[in-house]
Design a protein around this motif. Structure first.
Motif, PDB file in Angstrom:
ATOM      1  N   LYS A  36      -0.771   4.529   1.286  1.00 15.43           N
ATOM      2  CA  LYS A  36      -2.158   4.615   0.794  1.00 15.43           C
ATOM      3  C   LYS A  36      -3.172   4.173   1.843  1.00 15.43           C
ATOM      4  O   LYS A  36      -4.365   4.061   1.545  1.00 15.43           O
ATOM      5  N   ILE A  37      -2.685   3.816   3.028  1.00 15.95           N
ATOM      6  CA  ILE A  37      -3.595   3.347   4.081  1.00 15.95           C
ATOM      7  C   ILE A  37      -3.452   4.240   5.324  1.00 15.95           C
ATOM      8  O   ILE A  37      -2.442   4.929   5.463  1.00 15.95           O
TER       9      ILE A  37
ATOM     10  N   ASP B  23      -2.824  -2.215   8.841  1.00 11.84           N
ATOM     11  CA  ASP B  23      -2.941  -2.986   7.598  1.00 11.84           C
ATOM     12  C   ASP B  23      -1.640  -3.113   6.811  1.00 11.84           C
ATOM     13  O   ASP B  23      -1.655  -3.583   5.674  1.00 11.84           O
TER      14      ASP B  23
ATOM     15  N   PRO C 100       0.802  -1.232   0.000  1.00 10.08           N
ATOM     16  CA  PRO C 100       0.000   0.000   0.000  1.00 10.08           C
ATOM     17  C   PRO C 100       0.834   1.282   0.000  1.00 10.08           C
ATOM     18  O   PRO C 100       0.723   2.110   0.899  1.00 10.08           O
TER      19      PRO C 100
END
Ligand SMILES: Cc1cc2nc3c(=O)[nH]c(=O)nc-3n(C[C@H](O)[C@H](O)[C@H](O)COP(=O)(O)OP(=O)(O)OC[C@H]3O[C@@H](n4cnc5c(N)ncnc54)[C@H](O)[C@@H]3O)c2cc1C
Length: 349
Positions: A273-274, A220, A125
């Motif tokens: 991106k998280i 995550d 991510p």
């Protein structure tokens, strides 16, 4: 109390020195006033064989990596815990220039570096406009486990005093050193940056370097690698992530600054991106040196007094290696590496 070796400081240097001394059959006593912001308590515990914008190998990479792997495994076995993990670093290139530099290093048959296939990283991510390279192996040391394991072991043998060392209570004579009721064959100072003003080695060319880090929750993010894009992200043993760090040669104070936090959060938002959450912000000062080499050895005129310091940005790999060299130098008169030995300054005194 009578011991062979009195050690001041229980960071990476003091812990490794006590371990090597005990392994050689010496009786030790350690004096340490723990500081929550000492570099050994703030470090991510990374041993990375590649450094800098040109992706060059670190000094003595083969010897240091191989020794670190053996030494942390052996110490972990003796403490009944796992202290070292072999992993890889995924180095996301921040620009096409850095991508080319990495490719050049591979073309020159550089060790430890290879390119990634898109399929290896596209699930991760991160924004990755210029792709990524891999550095392999990289080691991650569980420093809280290492320091606490050593502390408890020393405590078990009544060999640790958690108090400030008082220099004025030390007496050094030709055949022993005396500190309060402790009589020792030798004393070694492992005080990190507190050693800058150290009484016996006042001229050593330290160049203290401040580093700030953020501690993050990123639930995550896959935890099997370290990730880098200017900033390093390393998984810690307590489940959090370490994001850092800055390298400041000039600073007004050793504390965390809003500027670092703002800039690091901004970089993370444009790379990750998280979601992430900041849970702590810490700062410490590395015992770095002008020539980027450690200070190891015994005083030329007072050989009962020694120093193990100046580990700079690489305490995790340098401390175990040079702690062993210092003990072997004392007991077997084996030479200390000339670039690390304080004998290199003998001409200046
Ligand atoms: C932000 C940051 C990130 C880092 N990341 C890494 C990394 O990933 N990998 C790596 O290899 N290195 C890293 N480093 C560098 C590494 O942490 C240092 O090289 C190493 O911790 C130095 O260990 P030391 O034992 O010399 O000093 P210290 O950690 O400072 O230990 C000295 C000990 O002596 C005690 N002491 C000092 N004076 C006295 C006194 N008078 N009386 C009693 N006790 C005293 C202190 O309280 C302390 O416990 C990092 C450093 C920083 C700041």
């Amino acid at each position: 109390m009578q011991v062979d070796l009195l050690i001041v400081g229980q960071g990476l240097c003091g812990s490794w020195l006590s371990y090597e001394a005990q392994a050689a059959g010496l009786r030790v006593c350690v004096i340490d006033a723990p500081q929550p912001n000492s570099p050994s308590r703030i470090s991510a515990g990374i041993i990375n064989p590649i450094t800098g914008r040109r992706h060059v190998e670190v000094w003595m990479s083969d010897e240091l990596l191989s020794h670190a792997q053996t030494a942390y495994t052996a110490m972990g076995d003796s403490l009944g815990q796992s202290l070292i993990r072999q992993t890889t670093l995924i180095d996301f290139f921040p620009s096409d220039q850095m991508q080319r530099s990495f490719q050049d290093r591979i073309a020159q048959k550089g060790k430890f570096v290879s390119l990634t296939e898109e399929s290896q990283i596209k699930h991760l991510p991160f924004q990755q406009p210029y792709g990524a390279g891999i550095i392999d192996p990289v080691y991650l040391i569980d420093l809280p486990g290492f320091l606490e394991g050593n502390r408890k072991k020393l405590m078990r043998f009544d060999s640790l005093f958690e108090e400030p060392f008082e220099m004025e209570r030390l007496q050094v004579s030709s055949d022993h050193v005396q500190y309060k009721d402790i009589r020792a064959e030798r004393i070694v100072f492992c005080e990190g940056t507190a050693g800058l003003s150290e009484h016996f080695f006042p001229g050593l060319p330290f160049a203290p370097n401040k580093g700030e880090v953020l501690i993050l929750e990123i639930p995550d993010l896959p935890r099997e690698h370290l990730y880098k894009q200017g900033l390093m992200l390393a998984p810690l043993s307590d489940g959090s992530w370490w994001a850092g760090s800055s390298y400041q040669w000039s600073f007004d104070h050793p504390h965390p600054t809003p500027a670092f936090r703002n800039e690091t959060e901004r970089s993370l938002r444009s790379w990750l991106k998280i979601p992430f959450r900041v849970v702590d912000h810490r700062a410490g000062v590395r015992p770095a040196t002008l020539e980027r080499r450690p200070f190891v050895g015994f005083h030329p005129q007072k050989p009962r007094v020694g120093v193990l310091n100046g580990m700079g940005t690489k305490g995790c790999s340098l401390a175990p290696f040079f702690a062993r060299e210092l003990i072997r130098h004392w007991l077997n008169e084996e030479p200390i590496h000339p670039e690390a030995s304080i004998e290199r300054f003998s001409g200046d005194r």
